[in-house]
Design a protein around this motif. Structure first.
Motif, PDB file in Angstrom:
ATOM      1  N   ALA A 118       0.830  -1.214   0.000  1.00 33.98           N
ATOM      2  CA  ALA A 118       0.000   0.000   0.000  1.00 33.98           C
ATOM      3  C   ALA A 118       0.859   1.257   0.000  1.00 33.98           C
ATOM      4  CB  ALA A 118      -0.939  -0.004   1.193  1.00 33.98           C
ATOM      5  N   MET A 144       1.668   3.883  -3.263  1.00 37.43           N
ATOM      6  CA  MET A 144       0.975   5.134  -2.923  1.00 37.43           C
ATOM      7  C   MET A 144       1.214   6.217  -3.978  1.00 37.43           C
ATOM      8  SD  MET A 144       1.699   7.310   0.540  1.00 37.43           S
ATOM      9  CE  MET A 144       3.466   7.351   0.295  1.00 37.43           C
ATOM     10  N   TYR A 158      -1.448   7.203  -6.997  1.00 37.68           N
ATOM     11  CA  TYR A 158      -2.600   8.113  -6.914  1.00 37.68           C
ATOM     12  C   TYR A 158      -2.263   9.502  -7.452  1.00 37.68           C
ATOM     13  CZ  TYR A 158      -4.993   4.562  -4.158  1.00 37.68           C
ATOM     14  OH  TYR A 158      -5.584   3.409  -3.740  1.00 37.68           O
ATOM     15  N   SER A 183      -3.749   5.404   1.736  1.00 40.28           N
ATOM     16  CA  SER A 183      -2.740   4.415   1.355  1.00 40.28           C
ATOM     17  C   SER A 183      -1.523   4.509   2.270  1.00 40.28           C
ATOM     18  CB  SER A 183      -2.338   4.634  -0.106  1.00 40.28           C
ATOM     19  OG  SER A 183      -1.447   3.651  -0.510  1.00 40.28           O
ATOM     20  N   LYS A 217      -2.573   2.949   5.601  1.00 40.31           N
ATOM     21  CA  LYS A 217      -2.618   1.487   5.488  1.00 40.31           C
ATOM     22  C   LYS A 217      -1.205   0.910   5.469  1.00 40.31           C
ATOM     23  CE  LYS A 217      -4.518  -2.350   2.812  1.00 40.31           C
ATOM     24  NZ  LYS A 217      -4.227  -3.225   3.877  1.00 40.31           N
ATOM     25  N   GLN A 276     -10.627   4.761   1.883  1.00 43.18           N
ATOM     26  CA  GLN A 276     -10.785   4.306   0.507  1.00 43.18           C
ATOM     27  C   GLN A 276     -12.157   4.689  -0.047  1.00 43.18           C
ATOM     28  OE1 GLN A 276      -8.483   2.646  -1.483  1.00 43.18           O
ATOM     29  NE2 GLN A 276      -7.044   3.209   0.117  1.00 43.18           N
TER      30      GLN A 276
END
Length: 142
Positions: free
Chosen positions: A47, A51, A54, A97, A100, A117
């Motif tokens: 995660a 990242m 995104y 993210s 996490k 999310q």
């Protein structure tokens, strides 16, 4: 130089500035991942490692493509509404993210990660709906 030419340049400059900011955020995401891995004794999380996607795909690539397809999109009415909602969604997804990844490395879990999310994807989707509505409303008027 007319005012419309100045507005056109300002609109493309706004898109270019947004792409550059998202590229910087992508670099920061990669740096945060590598720095955190140094202090996490080499333990990594998928995660946190992914990242950077995104801001890269959802931000830089999206705005670059949007600028190519609709060059003067930032001059349109309600652009700011789309811009703020969509960017907030991407920011929430990125932070979710990161959270996490931190929890994965620590070996624990939290139900709040799923909330990030859902909220992030909902924000990005709402922004895209605003964008589509803005483009189609503009075409009806012209």
């Amino acid at each position: 130089m007319s005012i419309s030419v100045m507005n056109s340049r300002e609109g493309s400059r706004q898109i270019r500035k947004t792409v550059i900011v998202y590229l910087i955020l992508t670099a920061v995401s990669i740096a945060v991942n590598n720095i955190y891995a140094q202090f996490g004794h080499g333990v990594r999380s998928a995660a946190m490692t992914l990242m950077f996607l995104y801001p890269l795909l959802g931000g830089a690539l999206f705005y670059f493509t949007l600028g190519l397809i609709v060059p003067r999109i930032s001059d349109r009415r309600n652009y700011r509404l789309f811009y703020n909602i969509y960017n907030s969604g991407i920011a929430v997804l990125t932070v979710g993210s990161l959270l996490k990844g931190i929890l994965d490395i620590a070996g624990t879990a939290s139900g709040y990660v799923q909330l990030f999310q859902v909220t992030g994807w909902a924000g990005a989707a709402a922004g895209l709906v605003c964008l589509i509505a803005m483009v189609f409303k503009r075409r009806e008027l012209s």
